[in-house]
Design a protein around this motif. Structure first.
Motif, short mmCIF file in Angstrom:
data_model
loop_
_atom_site.label_atom_id
_atom_site.label_comp_id
_atom_site.label_asym_id
_atom_site.label_seq_id
_atom_site.Cartn_x
_atom_site.Cartn_y
_atom_site.Cartn_z
N ILE A 31 76.76 78.77 51.86
CA ILE A 31 75.23 78.83 52.54
C ILE A 31 75.43 78.56 54.09
O ILE A 31 76.28 77.57 54.35
N PRO A 32 74.96 79.38 54.96
CA PRO A 32 75.28 79.29 56.47
C PRO A 32 74.52 78.04 56.76
O PRO A 32 73.63 77.50 56.55
N THR A 33 75.35 77.33 57.46
CA THR A 33 75.11 75.92 58.37
C THR A 33 74.80 75.93 59.69
O THR A 33 74.41 74.90 60.30
N ASP A 34 75.30 77.04 60.30
CA ASP A 34 75.39 76.88 61.62
C ASP A 34 75.60 78.72 62.07
O ASP A 34 76.21 79.31 61.35
N VAL A 35 75.07 79.21 63.37
CA VAL A 35 75.59 80.35 63.52
C VAL A 35 76.71 80.62 64.40
O VAL A 35 77.19 79.79 65.12
N PRO A 36 77.69 81.29 63.87
CA PRO A 36 79.24 81.16 64.27
C PRO A 36 79.08 81.56 65.72
O PRO A 36 78.31 82.57 66.01
N LEU A 37 80.04 81.16 66.44
CA LEU A 37 80.13 81.40 67.90
C LEU A 37 80.39 82.87 68.22
O LEU A 37 79.71 83.53 69.07
N ALA A 38 81.16 83.24 67.24
CA ALA A 38 81.55 84.81 67.57
C ALA A 38 80.26 85.87 67.19
O ALA A 38 80.14 86.79 67.94
#
Length: 154
Positions: A31-38
């Motif tokens: 489950i995504p918990t943050d938007v990846p910097l990339a």
């Protein structure tokens, strides 16, 4: 002084973000918990792209490599994909929305664009009643709307 228990970064981050896994169309994802910097950087570069490879890359950054292909192989449709994407992006942004809430968001966006995505979605969107009575429109007879035929006076 009491000794502190050592906690790994991954354990700490899972604890504070409420991360976990979910199975979607037979594929277990984090489950995504943050938007990846990339992803943040690539979104700007691919803002107007509709390339399947670019979409695959973005989904891979959010959910993991090859997830889009596996979902497609398992029969995922476009409305379903949009719902999962809305759900994942909401979680990545810190909002813990349900699948139903994500689906409702997608339907609202589709309605705002003036198109219902499919029959089931159209049925899910509330319909306004016809006229002031709330009932269906009644057919007007042709006798009341037609004009009498005139003969020419030559």
């Amino acid at each position: 002084m009491t000794a502190r228990k050592h906690e790994s970064w991954d354990d700490f981050w899972t604890r504070v973000t409420g991360g976990g896994t979910e199975t979607i169309r037979g594929v277990e994802i984090q489950i995504p918990t943050d938007v990846p910097l990339a992803m943040e950087q690539r979104l700007k570069a691919l803002e107007d792209s509709e390339s399947e490879d670019d979409i695959r890359e973005m989904v891979g950054l959010l959910f993991g490599a090859d997830v889009l292909d596996r979902w497609a192989e398992n029969g995922m449709g476009l409305l379903e994909f949009k719902t999962v994407l809305a759900w994942g992006m909401a979680h990545a942004g810190g909002a813990k929305v349900t699948f139903q809430e994500a689906f409702d968001i997608v339907l609202a966006e589709e309605a705002a664009e003036g198109k219902a995505p499919n029959r089931a979605a159209r049925r899910a969107v509330s319909k306004r009643p016809s006229g002031g009575t709330g009932g269906p429109s009644k057919r007007t007879s042709s006798a009341s709307t037609s004009s009498a035929r005139r003969t020419s006076r030559a």
